[in-house]
Motif scaffolding. Structure first.
Motif, short mmCIF file in Angstrom:
data_model
loop_
_atom_site.label_atom_id
_atom_site.label_comp_id
_atom_site.label_asym_id
_atom_site.label_seq_id
_atom_site.Cartn_x
_atom_site.Cartn_y
_atom_site.Cartn_z
N ILE A 173 69.95 53.03 28.04
CA ILE A 173 68.91 53.46 29.00
C ILE A 173 68.60 52.98 30.33
O ILE A 173 68.33 53.92 31.28
CB ILE A 173 67.56 53.41 27.81
CG1 ILE A 173 67.75 54.25 26.80
CG2 ILE A 173 66.31 53.82 28.74
CD1 ILE A 173 66.65 53.77 25.40
N ALA A 174 68.72 51.77 30.56
CA ALA A 174 68.60 51.18 31.63
C ALA A 174 69.42 51.68 32.79
O ALA A 174 68.89 51.79 33.83
CB ALA A 174 68.63 49.52 31.36
N HIS A 175 70.64 51.92 32.37
CA HIS A 175 71.58 52.57 33.20
C HIS A 175 71.26 53.89 33.81
O HIS A 175 71.05 54.11 35.00
CB HIS A 175 72.96 52.48 32.69
CG HIS A 175 73.93 53.03 33.43
ND1 HIS A 175 74.54 52.54 34.52
CD2 HIS A 175 74.50 54.53 33.76
CE1 HIS A 175 75.27 53.34 35.07
NE2 HIS A 175 75.43 54.52 34.51
N SER A 176 70.87 54.76 32.91
CA SER A 176 70.71 55.99 33.28
C SER A 176 69.02 56.22 33.91
O SER A 176 68.92 57.25 34.64
CB SER A 176 70.67 56.76 32.28
OG SER A 176 72.22 57.12 31.62
N ALA A 177 68.47 55.49 33.44
CA ALA A 177 66.93 55.50 34.11
C ALA A 177 66.89 54.58 35.31
O ALA A 177 65.67 54.77 35.98
CB ALA A 177 65.75 54.94 32.92
#
Length: 276
Positions: A173-177
């Motif tokens: 999630i952190a990567h894509s967000a």
């Protein structure tokens, strides 16, 4: 919430189930992706909504990308003349833990949550729906520091394996967000898989997402309803909560729907911790 389209993955029980029932009660149409739709055969509540055409059961496995893709399609194209996109995804995947004296609680496969989420993000329809995922307090090094001292051994040993999986999901999630992520918290390719970044939205592309980090979960009552306190029955904060001991699954579902879904602009793009 009338006619809102919701896809629930991981909704056969616990937080996903309680959230889905709340959403159905508000008029939403909920599509469940279930490994065994028979889980609801004796559930009078779900059967009532099935007869009304508001609950829809799709057999499939979140670990199978084609099943997830089909679930997205079924959730959107409910009727020939209704092509409105899916409004919300509620992602609450979690396995049934087994206990080992040497490993604590484990789940098979060990990367169930992470790989299921990667399949979800790899098959995201356009426009992207709003996404709410359930994680846990105490996953990262920073979050672990905020735990009450007596709970730290529990998190470090007994539930370390499932939390490693959830930590992988948070890194995805952190990567894509485009959120900050400490590389020391990464569970590695064992959980994420080789080349995982090529399978999900690019950095910063995933804007409509929120994460809920509950404290240690219990099967207790929904204090927000039983005690008539609403959201005052529990504490919610962006980031980590100090002295976060426990929270019931029913109260997490209450916040997910009444706090987050109904006040999306307040929580979009944020990670919220919840505890009593």
């Amino acid at each position: 919430m009338e006619n809102t389209k919701v896809l629930v993955i991981g909704g056969s029980r616990n937080i996903g189930y309680y959230s889905a029932v709340r959403l159905l009660g508000l008029g939403a149409t909920v599509t469940f992706l279930l490994r065994s739709p028979r889980v609801f055969e004796q559930d009078d509540t779900i059967q009532h909504y099935i007869k009304e055409g508001k609950a829809r059961l799709i057999q499939g496995d979140a670990l199978v990308k084609s099943d997830v893709s089909r679930a997205w399609s079924e959730a959107q194209y409910q009727q020939v003349d209704d092509t409105r996109p899916v409004d919300f995804l509620i992602f609450t995947v979690g396995g049934t833990p087994q206990f080992s004296l040497t490993k604590g609680f484990t789940v098979t496969p060990p990367n169930l949550v992470t790989q299921s989420l990667i399949n979800v993000l790899e098959t995201l329809p356009s426009p992207h729906p709003k996404i709410i995922t359930i994680s846990s307090a105490g996953l990262t090094q920073a979050s672990h520091k905020s735990l009450p001292l007596p709970l730290k051994p529990l998190y470090s040993y007994l539930i370390a394996a499932p939390h490693k999986d959830k930590c992988g999901a948070e890194e995805v999630i952190a990567h894509s967000a485009g959120w900050k992520w400490d590389a020391r918290d990464s569970p590695g390719d064992e959980i994420l898989g080789a080349g995982w970044t090529s399978r999900i939205p690019n950095t910063g592309e995933l804007e409509s997402i929120a994460v809920i980090r509950p404290a240690l979960l219990t099967d207790g009552e929904c204090r927000a309803e039983v005690k008539g306190k609403g959201s005052e029955a529990y504490r919610v904060k962006e980031g980590d909560l100090e002295c976060s001991w426990t929270i019931s699954r029913r109260d997490v579902a209450h916040f997910l729907v009444e706090g987050m879904v109904r006040h999306w602009q307040e929580w979009e793009g944020k990670c919220a911790s919840i505890a009593y």
